[in-house]
Motif scaffolding. Structure first.
Motif, mmCIF file in Angstrom:
data_model
loop_
_atom_site.group_PDB
_atom_site.id
_atom_site.type_symbol
_atom_site.label_atom_id
_atom_site.label_comp_id
_atom_site.label_asym_id
_atom_site.label_seq_id
_atom_site.Cartn_x
_atom_site.Cartn_y
_atom_site.Cartn_z
ATOM 1 N N ARG A 59 4.037 2.271 8.058
ATOM 2 C CA ARG A 59 3.866 3.598 8.634
ATOM 3 C C ARG A 59 2.555 4.165 8.108
ATOM 4 O O ARG A 59 1.979 3.643 7.149
ATOM 5 N N ASP A 60 2.061 5.227 8.722
ATOM 6 C CA ASP A 60 0.788 5.831 8.315
ATOM 7 C C ASP A 60 0.959 6.911 7.259
ATOM 8 O O ASP A 60 0.049 7.166 6.477
ATOM 9 N N LYS A 117 -4.721 11.180 0.742
ATOM 10 C CA LYS A 117 -4.853 9.786 1.169
ATOM 11 C C LYS A 117 -5.248 8.900 -0.003
ATOM 12 O O LYS A 117 -6.148 9.237 -0.771
ATOM 13 N N THR A 136 3.818 9.145 4.486
ATOM 14 C CA THR A 136 5.108 9.430 3.866
ATOM 15 C C THR A 136 5.146 10.936 3.642
ATOM 16 O O THR A 136 4.203 11.512 3.079
ATOM 17 N N SER A 174 -5.416 3.271 2.474
ATOM 18 C CA SER A 174 -5.083 3.413 3.897
ATOM 19 C C SER A 174 -3.788 4.174 4.158
ATOM 20 O O SER A 174 -3.381 4.331 5.305
ATOM 21 N N HIS A 175 -3.119 4.649 3.097
ATOM 22 C CA HIS A 175 -1.856 5.365 3.288
ATOM 23 C C HIS A 175 -2.003 6.815 2.834
ATOM 24 O O HIS A 175 -2.694 7.109 1.853
ATOM 25 N N THR A 210 0.822 -1.212 0.000
ATOM 26 C CA THR A 210 0.000 0.000 0.000
ATOM 27 C C THR A 210 0.852 1.257 0.000
ATOM 28 O O THR A 210 0.582 2.210 -0.742
ATOM 29 N N GLN A 211 1.893 1.260 0.823
ATOM 30 C CA GLN A 211 2.733 2.453 0.920
ATOM 31 C C GLN A 211 3.415 2.751 -0.406
ATOM 32 O O GLN A 211 3.445 3.897 -0.872
#
Length: 486
Positions: free
Chosen positions: A109-110, A166, A112, A169-170, A53-54
């Motif tokens: 992580r949430d 967003k 970047t 979810s990232h 995802t990230q």
């Protein structure tokens, strides 16, 4: 018998073909797809594949900014730290060789975090629409430019400070840096207005925006990370070291305006000449100490001028800086002398109340006070030139913030009011001068261990000072009623 043999052979061929097909699918999933960046693979070290995802969010964001020629650069502390640890390897990595695994952008992580210099952004609205068309949900945070807040006609003007975009979810946090006159970059506070959904992202986990910040303008370089071309600070370690000490506090422009509406500014030739020389001296001192790597801050009357009126006090006689004694370097004196500032006075020792004074142009003096830290307070020493008496001036503990003063980035005590109150008598108003007699309290000395009020001094012709005018800069108030002798 021959019919049975044919059936057996047919079954065996079918099983063999199925096994071969399964092998091809396994090989494609775990090997070829990893090379093409389209599959999900986990090695024994639990590495996350390229469809994480990230990584996908970062890739789309870079595609978005590249298509709009928006020169964003990576400032995410977690990823920059990983890059810095493997800097030589990353620098020598080609685009093709970096696609085998995801080492950086796939770290859980949430957010970047990227940054952008606002003056280089040509099509903000078009970028915002395109981001939403690519599937991003974007939040724009704006606020008034604090430098214009005191100008009535411009006080409603808002500037962009932060974008949060967003994808699933990232989220990508884009910090908008604004260029300041001191050749540094400033970003604003991320304040959530009433209409903003507090559950949009976990705002408390953001690395930037808890308070305004100031950074040196970084030189950038392009590298390839996890198959993506990104810009990063050329010296990532320096940028990382700046982050925890980047807090910025603005000059109080509204209060300064009110001050000058009540007390007219001194526009005499003498005052303007002093302010010009003092500004030059401050900038030269800042340049000299920065070369040495020595932290310093505006102190005493110079700090008061910044806080009260956003300018140099015109009737002062010098400029004042503070330095922590642990940051003292033996070549400070020679560095200032090489810069054209001869040493005028040296009082005390490194281990005991050191104070340095350098001579600038037109008798404008630079005083440097060294601060010593104790368990529950700080202090700086002073020596009376005529008598040799030593003084200890007490301060509550303080931290340092950045600010802008005379077109330069300087540090000041974050706890500014407490610092100034420790410098001056508590009943001397920071905002008003009254033409009445006032009592100045001398600091603790060997002959005066307890604060007292038996030394009365009357107002001189210059507002806001005891007679002589510079006394108010030298005589300070220690808020602790008794002072340890030394």
């Amino acid at each position: 018998m021959s019919r049975i043999s044919k059936n057996v052979i047919l079954v065996l061929l079918t099983l063999t073909s199925s096994a071969f097909l399964l092998f091809q699918l396994y090989y494609y999933k775990h090997y070829l797809s990893a090379k093409n960046g389209s599959g999900l693979s986990k090695s024994k070290e639990s590495r996350i594949g390229f469809d994480g995802t990230q990584w996908r969010a970062v890739k789309k964001f870079i595609m978005l900014t590249s298509s709009q020629n928006v020169p964003v650069f990576l400032i995410d502390p977690l990823i920059l730290e990983l890059i810095n640890k493997n800097f030589e390897q990353v620098k020598n990595t080609s685009h093709a060789s970096s696609t085998s695994e995801c080492k950086f952008f796939c770290v859980p992580r949430d957010f970047t975090t990227f940054a952008l210099q606002y003056q280089l952004w040509k099509n903000e609205e078009g970028w915002f629409r395109l981001a939403e068309n690519m599937g991003f949900q974007c939040l724009k945070v704006e606020s008034k430019d604090p430098r214009l807040d005191w100008i009535d006609s411009l006080s409603g003007t808002e500037i962009p400070l932060h974008y949060i975009c967003k994808l699933t979810s990232h989220a990508i946090h884009l910090v908008v840096f604004h260029e300041r006159s001191g050749n540094y970059l400033w970003h604003g506070h991320l304040r959530l207005k009433g209409h903003i959904d507090r559950k949009f992202v976990p705002f408390r986990k953001l690395q930037f925006g808890r308070y305004p910040g100031a950074f040196d303008r970084p030189e950038l370089q392009q590298i390839t990370v996890d198959g993506l071309d990104v810009l990063i600070p050329k010296d990532p370690m320096h940028f990382l070291e700046e982050i925890p000490h980047s807090r910025f506090i603005e000059c109080r422009y509204k209060e300064a305006r009110a001050f000058f509406q009540h007390y007219l500014d001194d526009n005499t030739v003498e005052a303007m000449t002093f302010q010009k020389r003092a500004k030059e001296l401050l900038q030269l001192a800042a340049k000299t100490l920065k070369k040495l790597g020595v932290r310093f801050w505006l102190s005493s009357g110079t700090c008061l001028g910044w806080y009260r009126q956003c300018s140099i006090i015109p009737y002062s006689k010098d400029v004042d800086l503070g330095i922590f004694i642990q940051d003292y370097k033996s070549d400070i004196i020679s560095a200032f002398q090489d810069a054209g500032l001869p040493l005028k006075h040296k009082f005390g020792k490194v281990e005991d109340s050191l104070e340095l004074s350098f001579q600038g142009k037109d008798d404008v003096k630079l005083d440097i006070f060294f601060f010593y830290e104790e368990t529950d307070h700080m202090w700086n020493g002073g020596t009376q030139a005529k008598t040799g008496k030593k003084f200890k001036y007490l301060f509550p503990k303080f931290t340092l913030c950045w600010t802008e003063f005379v077109d330069t980035k300087f540090r000041v005590p974050c706890e500014t009011i407490e610092y100034i109150e420790a410098n001056y008598v508590p009943y001397l108003s920071l905002m008003a001068y009254e033409p009445v007699s006032m009592v100045c309290k001398p600091a603790c000395s060997l002959s005066s261990p307890i604060l007292h009020q038996d030394s009365e001094m009357h107002m001189s012709g210059k507002p806001g000072s005891c007679s002589p005018p510079e006394t108010i800069v030298f005589i300070k108030f220690a808020s602790i009623p008794s002072c340890p002798l030394y």
